[in-house]
Enzyme design. Structure first.
Site, PDB file in Angstrom:
ATOM      1  N   ASP A  52       0.791  -1.135   0.009  1.00 41.61           N
ATOM      2  CA  ASP A  52       0.014   0.141   0.051  1.00 41.61           C
ATOM      3  C   ASP A  52       0.943   1.079  -0.062  1.00 41.61           C
ATOM      4  O   ASP A  52       2.219   1.184  -0.007  1.00 41.61           O
ATOM      5  CB  ASP A  52      -0.925   0.014   1.253  1.00 41.61           C
ATOM      6  CG  ASP A  52      -0.243  -0.281   2.463  1.00 41.61           C
ATOM      7  OD1 ASP A  52       0.829   0.169   2.765  1.00 41.61           O
ATOM      8  OD2 ASP A  52      -0.948  -1.187   3.117  1.00 41.61           O
ATOM      9  N   ASP A  54       1.419   4.821   1.603  1.00 40.55           N
ATOM     10  CA  ASP A  54       1.176   5.938   2.658  1.00 40.55           C
ATOM     11  C   ASP A  54       1.755   7.329   2.154  1.00 40.55           C
ATOM     12  O   ASP A  54       2.922   7.509   1.723  1.00 40.55           O
ATOM     13  CB  ASP A  54       1.765   5.530   3.881  1.00 40.55           C
ATOM     14  CG  ASP A  54       1.145   4.225   4.415  1.00 40.55           C
ATOM     15  OD1 ASP A  54      -0.239   3.811   3.940  1.00 40.55           O
ATOM     16  OD2 ASP A  54       1.873   3.427   5.048  1.00 40.55           O
ATOM     17  N   ASP A 141       8.906   4.709  13.481  1.00 45.77           N
ATOM     18  CA  ASP A 141       9.630   3.588  14.389  1.00 45.77           C
ATOM     19  C   ASP A 141      10.997   3.305  13.730  1.00 45.77           C
ATOM     20  O   ASP A 141      11.629   3.063  14.651  1.00 45.77           O
ATOM     21  CB  ASP A 141       8.561   2.285  14.390  1.00 45.77           C
ATOM     22  CG  ASP A 141       8.088   2.079  12.964  1.00 45.77           C
ATOM     23  OD1 ASP A 141       8.728   2.555  11.883  1.00 45.77           O
ATOM     24  OD2 ASP A 141       7.745   0.784  12.875  1.00 45.77           O
TER      25      ASP A 141
HETATM   26  P1  ATP Z   1       3.694  -2.734   5.707  1.00 43.86           P
HETATM   27  O1  ATP Z   1       2.623  -1.947   5.319  1.00 43.86           O
HETATM   28  O2  ATP Z   1       4.682  -3.284   4.469  1.00 43.86           O
HETATM   29  O3  ATP Z   1       3.651  -3.742   6.721  1.00 43.86           O
HETATM   30  P2  ATP Z   1       4.692  -0.139   6.588  1.00 43.86           P
HETATM   31  O4  ATP Z   1       6.177   0.053   7.058  1.00 43.86           O
HETATM   32  O5  ATP Z   1       4.006   0.652   5.540  1.00 43.86           O
HETATM   33  O6  ATP Z   1       4.775  -1.702   6.354  1.00 43.86           O
HETATM   34  P3  ATP Z   1       2.507   0.514   8.282  1.00 43.86           P
HETATM   35  O7  ATP Z   1       2.120  -0.318   9.588  1.00 43.86           O
HETATM   36  O8  ATP Z   1       1.568   0.566   7.148  1.00 43.86           O
HETATM   37  O9  ATP Z   1       3.898  -0.183   8.162  1.00 43.86           O
HETATM   38  O10 ATP Z   1       2.948   1.928   8.764  1.00 43.86           O
HETATM   39  C1  ATP Z   1       3.174   2.995   7.810  1.00 43.86           C
HETATM   40  C2  ATP Z   1       4.344   3.750   8.468  1.00 43.86           C
HETATM   41  O11 ATP Z   1       4.052   4.208   9.833  1.00 43.86           O
HETATM   42  C3  ATP Z   1       5.590   3.026   8.914  1.00 43.86           C
HETATM   43  O12 ATP Z   1       6.502   2.683   7.717  1.00 43.86           O
HETATM   44  C4  ATP Z   1       6.203   3.816   9.768  1.00 43.86           C
HETATM   45  O13 ATP Z   1       6.965   4.851   9.328  1.00 43.86           O
HETATM   46  C5  ATP Z   1       5.209   4.412  10.674  1.00 43.86           C
HETATM   47  N1  ATP Z   1       4.556   3.748  11.601  1.00 43.86           N
HETATM   48  C6  ATP Z   1       3.648   2.653  11.790  1.00 43.86           C
HETATM   49  N2  ATP Z   1       3.263   2.260  13.004  1.00 43.86           N
HETATM   50  C7  ATP Z   1       4.210   2.925  13.835  1.00 43.86           C
HETATM   51  C8  ATP Z   1       4.558   2.877  15.235  1.00 43.86           C
HETATM   52  N3  ATP Z   1       3.966   2.019  16.067  1.00 43.86           N
HETATM   53  N4  ATP Z   1       5.246   3.769  15.745  1.00 43.86           N
HETATM   54  C9  ATP Z   1       6.022   4.762  14.998  1.00 43.86           C
HETATM   55  N5  ATP Z   1       5.701   4.741  13.529  1.00 43.86           N
HETATM   56  C10 ATP Z   1       4.988   3.802  12.939  1.00 43.86           C
HETATM   57 MG    MG Z   2       1.927   0.329   4.888  1.00 48.71          MG
END
Ligand code: ATP
Ligand code: MG
Length: 434
Positions: A52, A54, A141
């Protein structure tokens, strides 16, 4: 801050969804900053396909919704905007700031909703203080999740050595790991998940703080743990994720009873590992996977033990399985919630294990047509793979499925016949002549 120009990175707009590109360009036309951020930038830089997209912006959630008719604000702990394009949802977040900053109030926002709140133990209950891109990066994170792509200038912004950590294949928490885990303990689960998914090492400081902070996971609401459970085990790297959860002693916060069984019993370890490998293989082959099956495997050691106790105390098998299933689920959901749409099929998979023991008669054959048969049969094979003795039951069901409907019936009824024939033959045998 490092700015990586177009010719020094591999991100191409071709690999970014039209929806995400549209959101970014409209925000820019509206006078705002807008960047692709998080997993999408990370996965594009690693040459993968993001699941996805963001977007981070300096526009407040209200300003974003004013620009997009197809959008709405969701969330309370983090207020974000979902912009919908057909089936695709683009998540737009406003840059988060430091908590000691005086919050910038948006006149249109609900009074007080722009603030942050922390529990007595330091857990962030609300995080809606807005800030700059640099502040936003520091609030993310992991360094590899804090890279920003500007789709207008084709540049990547790297404030926290994310590129270096991608190159070294290292998962590194931004800032002081102990403080970041205290703010949000789920970050520990994210560390082990991304290490497994990307096959990266965990940075030493990032790893060392986990044992000191792991107990804080007990504070996380059961519903959030379920969301995280789905990401941990349905992302295609369940097997490595499980190894990491066990190595860092984190499984106990999701499935305490399973964790206790794993410590005592090698067959449980084999069952859990087989379930994880099976899930990963299915995902790799593009097959359907359901959380119900994974949950059935993770809780099977508990349900089967309770079943044996109840059965040996004189309960009828189906009754014993039913009450063992009820109490296993009731206990598990104290820690991690399991929506009914998954707990119900999970119980059916368990109860089906008893029905599969019946190998004779038309009724046995009819089981093959049951909507839960496939999952229950796969589950039976999994138990055998883990070393459970089922009396070759799996083979029997494998063979019978390969037969035509007539042959199946013949096999099941002739088994019945074989069983009874000796008696009948004796009855019909004429008395020997005196
Ligand atoms: P994927 O969607 O592939 O699992 P992602 O890195 O996009 O991985 P998401 O859960 O969609 O993970 O979150 C998007 C972004 O938001 C992350 O890349 C991170 O930068 C931030 N993020 C998400 N959860 C947290 C958290 N608990 N604390 C700090 N930042 C966060
Ligand atoms: Mg994501």
């Amino acid at each position: 801050m490092d700015i990586i120009p177009r010719d020094q990175h591999c991100i191409s707009r071709k690999n970014i969804s039209d929806g995400a590109l549209k959101v970014m360009s409209r925000l820019r036309s509206g006078g705002f900053q807008a960047y692709l951020v998080g997993g999408a930038v990370r996965d594009l830089l690693l040459g993968g396909r993001p699941k996805d997209f963001d977007i981070a912006t300096d526009a407040t959630p209200e300003a974003v919704t004013a620009l997009f008719r197809n959008s709405r604000i969701i969330g309370r702990r983090f207020r974000i905007v979902h912009v919908r394009f057909g089936r695709e949802i683009i998540e737009v977040t406003t840059f988060r700031g430091h908590h000691n900053n005086k919050p910038k109030e948006d006149p249109r926002s609900e009074k007080g909703s722009n603030h942050s709140r922390q529990s007595a133990s330091g857990l962030l209950l609300r995080d809606n203080v807005y800030g700059t891109l640099e502040e936003d990066a520091a609030r993310r994170d992991l360094s590899v999740n804090a890279l920003y792509y500007d789709s207008g200038k084709f540049e990547v912004f790297d404030h926290l050595h994310g590129i270096k950590d991608l190159e070294n294949r290292t998962i590194c928490v931004i800032g002081n790991p102990e403080q970041r885990y205290t703010e949000d303990p789920v970050r520990m689960l994210r560390v082990v998940r991304f290490a497994a998914k990307l096959d990266f090492n965990i940075d030493q400081r990032t790893a060392e703080a986990i044992p000191r902070c792991a107990h804080l996971l007990a504070e996380i609401p059961a519903a959030r743990l379920f969301d995280e459970f789905l990401k941990l085990f349905l992302g295609g790297s369940a097997s490595r994720t499980m190894d990491n959860l066990l190595e860092y002693n984190l499984l106990q916060y999701l499935f305490p009873s399973t964790n206790t069984c794993i410590e005592r019993d090698a067959t449980v370890v084999r069952l859990v590992q087989a379930a994880m490998k099976n899930t990963d293989n299915r995902i790799a082959e593009g097959k359907h996977v359901t959380p119900a099956f994974i949950l059935a495997a993770l809780l099977w050691p508990i349900v089967s033990k309770q079943f044996s106790v109840l059965e040996s105390s004189g309960e009828a098998p189906m009754v014993a399985m039913h009450s063992a299933a009820q109490s296993t689920v009731a206990d598990a959901v104290k820690y991690m919630s399991i929506p009914r749409r998954f707990s119900q099929p999970m119980k059916e998979i368990w109860e089906f294990q008893l029905r599969l023991q019946r190998r004779t008669g038309r009724k046995a054959i009819e089981l093959i047509e049951h909507r839960r048969f496939r999952a229950a049969y796969d589950f039976l094979l999994l138990r055998e793979q883990a070393g459970e003795d089922t009396g070759e039951l799996g083979n029997w069901w494998t063979e019978i499925q390969a037969l035509s409907p007539e042959q199946r019936l013949q096999k099941a009824t002739s088994a019945e016949g074989n069983h009874k024939r000796p008696k009948r033959i004796r009855k019909r045998r004429p008395n020997p002549a005196p």
